[in-house]
Design a protein around this motif. Structure first.
Motif, PDB file in Angstrom:
ATOM      1  N   PHE A 177     -36.979  30.301  62.878  1.00 24.00           N
ATOM      2  CA  PHE A 177     -36.825  31.214  63.995  1.00 24.00           C
ATOM      3  C   PHE A 177     -35.457  31.486  64.169  1.00 24.00           C
ATOM      4  N   LEU A 178     -34.492  30.738  63.620  1.00 22.94           N
ATOM      5  CA  LEU A 178     -32.905  30.993  63.791  1.00 22.94           C
ATOM      6  C   LEU A 178     -32.761  32.174  62.894  1.00 22.94           C
ATOM      7  N   LEU A 179     -33.128  31.976  61.658  1.00 22.53           N
ATOM      8  CA  LEU A 179     -32.715  33.256  60.547  1.00 22.53           C
ATOM      9  C   LEU A 179     -33.516  34.539  61.230  1.00 22.53           C
ATOM     10  N   THR A 180     -34.755  34.508  61.736  1.00 21.83           N
ATOM     11  CA  THR A 180     -35.144  35.550  62.602  1.00 21.83           C
ATOM     12  C   THR A 180     -34.246  36.252  63.595  1.00 21.83           C
ATOM     13  N   VAL A 181     -33.724  35.430  64.540  1.00 21.29           N
ATOM     14  CA  VAL A 181     -33.166  35.686  65.463  1.00 21.29           C
ATOM     15  C   VAL A 181     -31.824  36.327  65.019  1.00 21.29           C
TER      16      VAL A 181
ATOM     17  N   PHE B 249     -22.268  32.267  66.966  1.00 24.27           N
ATOM     18  CA  PHE B 249     -22.883  31.269  67.991  1.00 24.27           C
ATOM     19  C   PHE B 249     -24.311  30.585  67.012  1.00 24.27           C
ATOM     20  N   PHE B 250     -24.842  31.744  66.537  1.00 26.75           N
ATOM     21  CA  PHE B 250     -26.265  31.438  65.824  1.00 26.75           C
ATOM     22  C   PHE B 250     -25.890  30.480  64.569  1.00 26.75           C
ATOM     23  N   LEU B 251     -24.884  30.796  63.730  1.00 29.20           N
ATOM     24  CA  LEU B 251     -24.557  30.431  62.484  1.00 29.20           C
ATOM     25  C   LEU B 251     -24.059  28.828  62.761  1.00 29.20           C
ATOM     26  N   CYS B 252     -23.512  28.506  63.976  1.00 33.44           N
ATOM     27  CA  CYS B 252     -23.170  27.295  64.263  1.00 33.44           C
ATOM     28  C   CYS B 252     -24.576  26.216  64.312  1.00 33.44           C
ATOM     29  N   TYR B 253     -25.328  27.001  65.130  1.00 35.86           N
ATOM     30  CA  TYR B 253     -26.732  26.185  64.992  1.00 35.86           C
ATOM     31  C   TYR B 253     -27.140  26.248  63.860  1.00 35.86           C
ATOM     32  N   LEU B 254     -27.453  26.992  63.126  1.00 39.85           N
ATOM     33  CA  LEU B 254     -28.061  27.050  61.759  1.00 39.85           C
ATOM     34  C   LEU B 254     -27.363  26.122  60.968  1.00 39.85           C
ATOM     35  N   SER B 255     -26.150  25.769  60.993  1.00 39.82           N
ATOM     36  CA  SER B 255     -25.416  24.859  60.207  1.00 39.82           C
ATOM     37  C   SER B 255     -25.816  23.422  60.635  1.00 39.82           C
ATOM     38  N   PHE B 256     -25.925  23.281  61.813  1.00 38.26           N
ATOM     39  CA  PHE B 256     -26.288  21.988  62.452  1.00 38.26           C
ATOM     40  C   PHE B 256     -27.664  21.537  62.102  1.00 38.26           C
ATOM     41  N   VAL B 257     -28.744  22.760  62.212  1.00 36.60           N
ATOM     42  CA  VAL B 257     -30.177  22.451  61.730  1.00 36.60           C
ATOM     43  C   VAL B 257     -30.195  22.093  60.234  1.00 36.60           C
ATOM     44  N   ASP B 258     -29.406  22.500  59.429  1.00 39.94           N
ATOM     45  CA  ASP B 258     -29.347  22.443  57.916  1.00 39.94           C
ATOM     46  C   ASP B 258     -28.834  20.976  57.791  1.00 39.94           C
ATOM     47  N   ILE B 259     -27.883  20.372  58.620  1.00 34.15           N
ATOM     48  CA  ILE B 259     -27.476  18.925  58.362  1.00 34.15           C
ATOM     49  C   ILE B 259     -28.970  18.040  58.603  1.00 34.15           C
ATOM     50  N   CYS B 260     -29.385  18.414  59.797  1.00 31.18           N
ATOM     51  CA  CYS B 260     -30.684  17.680  60.236  1.00 31.18           C
ATOM     52  C   CYS B 260     -31.947  17.785  59.493  1.00 31.18           C
ATOM     53  N   TYR B 261     -32.137  18.817  58.925  1.00 33.10           N
ATOM     54  CA  TYR B 261     -33.182  19.156  58.024  1.00 33.10           C
ATOM     55  C   TYR B 261     -33.266  18.281  56.720  1.00 33.10           C
TER      56      TYR B 261
END
Length: 299
Positions: A109-113, A57-69
């Motif tokens: 924050f996601l990496l910390t979570v 669940f967190f990895l999915c959001y992390l990958s999405f954030v990587d694209i946006c970043y």
């Protein structure tokens, strides 16, 4: 504000024409890998019934954030390699500054979570299902977005309210805090201290939580068999690698009171391009469950 500057000139990574053509091909390939690799992870996790644990669940959001970043800076940088006039409007510069800090801070924050998730899974396995529920995961992700928004707004407003009256050449490939502070035509010491303090609090506190989480994990594994150690390394190794690749350059750039802009520019390539590009490989090549699900998805 009272700025007379309506646009900035981005000097980019190099002024050499031959080098710019090489960079264009190289970074275009990097950006395509970032989008394709991270999008594949998002699609795999969303479409799979098996990958429904909090970790994915967190990895999915992390990958999405990587694209946006990466999309905040990479497209502009890539097109500028072919442009003679590498200009960006004042408003566009402010938007880029906000986007970079918003998605970058969200990733922190996601990496910390995710470190907290690994801590509970390894050190408190019997309480894992009650502590890391779907609702709790949603709240942690929402908290990451909100915290990053507050940080980005603060950073952006303090810079946007400064007067810029020339010169307007930014020695960077995107609009960032330090290059813009160098161009402001007023005393920026108080603003610089506030910006550094804000970045220090977030970066160092999150890094401290990460270090403590993994220190407790290592202490709890004393006396474990080699099989137990291998299991922990397989689940935590990928996350630790990403943390080092992302936090190292970020801490180097943003929490120093003074800096060399050339060093900052080179370091920025790592956390805006290289780390988001490597994340899909790091999280899939070391994860048998992800590789198995991806093979099923392709078939």
């Amino acid at each position: 504000n009272t700025s007379s500057v309506k646009e900035f000139i981005l000097l980019g990574l190099s002024g050499n024409q031959v080098a710019q053509k090489i960079y264009f091909v190289m970074f275009l390939l990097f950006y395509m890998i970032i989008v394709a690799g991270n999008l594949l992870i998002v699609i795999t996790i969303i479409s799979s019934q098996q990958l429904n644990s909090p970790l994915y669940f967190f990895l999915c959001y992390l990958s999405f954030v990587d694209i946006c970043y990466s999309s905040v800076t990479a497209p502009k940088m890539i097109t500028d390699f072919l442009m003679e006039n590498k200009t960006i409007s004042f408003e566009g510069c402010v938007v880029q500054l906000f986007g970079g800090h918003f998605f970058g801070c969200t990733e922190i924050f996601l990496l910390t979570v995710m470190a907290y998730d690994r801590y509970v899974a390894i050190c408190k396995p019997l309480h894992y299902t009650t502590l890391v529920t779907r609702h709790a995961c949603g709240l942690m992700v929402m908290g990451s977005w909100v915290g990053a928004f507050v940080h980005a707004i603060l950073q952006t407003l303090l810079i946007a309210l400064l007067p810029f009256c020339g010169p307007n050449k930014i020695d960077h490939f995107f609009c960032d805090v330090r290059p813009l502070l160098h161009l402001a035509c007023s005393d920026t010491r108080a603003v610089a201290i506030a910006l550094v303090a804000n970045s220090e609090v977030i970066s160092l506190s999150c890094f401290f939580i990460l270090v403590v989480s993994y220190a407790v994990i290592l202490v709890s594994l004393r006396g474990q068999t080699s099989a137990g150690w291998q299991k922990v390394i397989s689940t935590c190794g990928s996350h630790i690698t990403v943390v080092i690749l992302f936090f190292g350059p970020c801490i180097f750039v943003y929490i120093r009171p003074s800096s060399d802009l050339l060093e900052d520019k080179n370091m920025a390539v790592f956390y805006t391009i290289i780390t988001p590009m490597l994340n899909p490989f790091i999280y899939t090549l070391r994860n048998e469950e992800m590789k198995s699900t991806m093979r099923k998805l392709w078939r």
